[in-house]
Motif scaffolding. Sequence first.
Motif, short mmCIF file in Angstrom:
data_model
loop_
_atom_site.label_atom_id
_atom_site.label_comp_id
_atom_site.label_asym_id
_atom_site.label_seq_id
_atom_site.Cartn_x
_atom_site.Cartn_y
_atom_site.Cartn_z
N VAL A 250 36.37 37.10 44.43
CA VAL A 250 35.79 35.96 43.72
C VAL A 250 35.40 36.42 42.32
CG1 VAL A 250 34.00 34.19 43.72
CG2 VAL A 250 34.90 35.03 45.90
N GLN A 251 35.93 35.75 41.30
CA GLN A 251 35.70 36.14 39.92
C GLN A 251 35.15 34.95 39.12
OE1 GLN A 251 36.12 39.18 38.70
NE2 GLN A 251 37.02 40.08 40.53
N PRO A 252 34.49 35.21 37.97
CA PRO A 252 34.07 34.11 37.10
C PRO A 252 35.28 33.38 36.53
CG PRO A 252 32.99 36.20 36.52
CD PRO A 252 34.09 36.53 37.46
N ASP A 253 35.08 32.15 36.10
CA ASP A 253 36.13 31.39 35.43
C ASP A 253 36.11 31.78 33.96
OD1 ASP A 253 38.06 29.63 34.68
OD2 ASP A 253 36.83 27.82 34.91
N ARG A 254 36.95 32.74 33.58
CA ARG A 254 36.92 33.29 32.23
C ARG A 254 37.80 32.48 31.28
NH1 ARG A 254 37.41 38.09 35.52
NH2 ARG A 254 35.51 39.37 35.40
N SER A 255 37.45 32.51 29.99
CA SER A 255 38.28 31.92 28.94
C SER A 255 39.49 32.82 28.71
CB SER A 255 37.47 31.78 27.65
OG SER A 255 37.15 33.07 27.15
N PRO A 256 40.53 32.31 28.01
CA PRO A 256 41.70 33.16 27.72
C PRO A 256 41.32 34.46 27.02
CG PRO A 256 42.22 30.87 27.24
CD PRO A 256 40.74 30.92 27.58
N GLU A 257 40.36 34.40 26.07
CA GLU A 257 39.94 35.61 25.37
C GLU A 257 39.25 36.57 26.32
OE1 GLU A 257 39.25 32.55 24.47
OE2 GLU A 257 40.45 32.26 22.64
N GLU A 258 38.41 36.03 27.20
CA GLU A 258 37.70 36.89 28.16
C GLU A 258 38.67 37.52 29.16
OE1 GLU A 258 33.39 34.56 28.33
OE2 GLU A 258 35.02 33.94 29.64
N ARG A 259 39.70 36.74 29.58
CA ARG A 259 40.70 37.31 30.51
C ARG A 259 41.46 38.45 29.86
NH1 ARG A 259 41.52 31.77 31.94
NH2 ARG A 259 43.40 31.63 30.66
N ALA A 260 41.82 38.28 28.59
CA ALA A 260 42.55 39.35 27.88
C ALA A 260 41.69 40.60 27.78
CB ALA A 260 42.96 38.86 26.49
N LYS A 261 40.41 40.44 27.45
CA LYS A 261 39.51 41.59 27.35
C LYS A 261 39.32 42.26 28.71
CE LYS A 261 34.89 42.96 25.81
NZ LYS A 261 33.60 42.49 25.22
N HIS A 262 39.23 41.43 29.78
CA HIS A 262 39.04 41.99 31.11
C HIS A 262 40.28 42.78 31.55
CE1 HIS A 262 37.24 42.29 35.08
NE2 HIS A 262 38.37 41.90 35.61
N ARG A 263 41.47 42.28 31.21
CA ARG A 263 42.70 43.03 31.55
C ARG A 263 42.71 44.39 30.86
NH1 ARG A 263 45.24 37.85 31.27
NH2 ARG A 263 45.74 38.18 29.07
N GLU A 264 42.25 44.43 29.61
CA GLU A 264 42.20 45.71 28.89
C GLU A 264 41.21 46.67 29.56
OE1 GLU A 264 41.18 44.77 24.90
OE2 GLU A 264 43.12 43.84 24.42
N LEU A 265 40.07 46.11 30.00
CA LEU A 265 39.08 46.95 30.68
C LEU A 265 39.63 47.50 31.98
CD1 LEU A 265 35.78 44.91 30.14
CD2 LEU A 265 36.29 47.18 29.24
N VAL A 266 40.34 46.67 32.75
CA VAL A 266 40.91 47.11 34.02
C VAL A 266 41.95 48.21 33.79
CG1 VAL A 266 42.32 46.41 35.99
CG2 VAL A 266 40.45 44.94 35.21
N ALA A 267 42.80 48.03 32.77
CA ALA A 267 43.81 49.04 32.47
C ALA A 267 43.16 50.36 32.09
CB ALA A 267 44.72 48.54 31.35
N GLU A 268 42.11 50.29 31.26
CA GLU A 268 41.40 51.51 30.85
C GLU A 268 40.71 52.16 32.05
OE1 GLU A 268 39.71 54.60 28.65
OE2 GLU A 268 41.44 53.28 28.32
N MET A 269 40.13 51.34 32.93
CA MET A 269 39.44 51.87 34.11
C MET A 269 40.44 52.60 35.02
SD MET A 269 37.32 49.79 37.05
CE MET A 269 38.84 49.04 37.65
N ARG A 270 41.63 52.02 35.20
CA ARG A 270 42.65 52.66 36.04
C ARG A 270 43.11 53.98 35.44
NH1 ARG A 270 46.19 47.22 37.57
NH2 ARG A 270 44.74 46.42 39.17
N ARG A 271 43.22 53.99 34.09
CA ARG A 271 43.64 55.23 33.43
C ARG A 271 42.62 56.34 33.66
NH1 ARG A 271 42.54 58.13 29.23
NH2 ARG A 271 40.87 56.74 28.56
#
Length: 294
Positions: A250-271
């Motif tokens: 279950v995730q918040p309903d993010r805006s397109p800008e927030e989703r893009a930033k979250h994807r970057e955070l996830v990629a960095e976290m996995r790295r």
Amino acid sequence: MEDSVSDISVGDLDILDGVGADMNSWIGNFRTALKCKSHQEVTMEKLTKPGITKDMLAKILFEGYQTVYSHRDKFESSRVAMEKIKSELIVAQRSVVKLQQQLLDSQEKLLETQAGQLEEMSSVVDTAVDKGIRSYSQVVSRTIKDSVPVLSEQTLKKVVQEAVTDEDRSRNVVVFGLSEEASEDLDSKISKLFEDVEEKPSFEAVRIGEQTNDTNRPVKVCLCNSETVHRILLKAKNLRKSSVHRKVYVQPDRSPEERAKHRELVAEMRRRASENPDNYYFILSGEIFHRDKA
């Protein structure tokens, strides 16, 4: 003095959660008695088919009456609270319109003042310097005029619309990983999911995105207020302990800008996790944290 929105307690609106839960429970019992899986299957033919006795119908009708009667005061309290909110929204909208007009008037006065100053400056320069200097003055005048910020009515409307959209999004959550069937009772699935986190809110749920055969589409769930969303998001981590929903998120309903930033955070976290497998990484409030797995 009339109450304002700030005087309305969370309980004034959250009482509808209990009302919605009781109504959903009665609707579920009603469908079960008629052996219907969804609202579309409830028809007059099902009510009059053999096996549905008068006693059964009377019992169902009586339970529905008791449910509505027991919540009549809550409906009235909620109606009063909504009227307060409606009045405050009307006042707020009028204030926004008034502020927009004030901004437009201020901008117009500023442009008039600057135009007058430029005209006076140009007149003095025309009588004191040659043509080359006057050309330079015109360049300076155009530069000053171009530097004045233009706050158009369309810009103001866009800002207000984005603010309203963000407020609407704060009342939503998005559910990922929930199994999807061609014929499904989505409301029942979401209710069972919320039961796993000990919540029984009123909601509206719908699948989003294009339907495919190999993936489960996310579910957008609209709740009554942002406080309910906050409680559900805090408890969502408990789904990992559920035997049915451990792979549901279950995730918040993010805006397109927030989703893009979250994807970057996830990629960095996995790295970072791949480089440091002894640490457990997680995202909190838009930042990456870690702790030892041991």
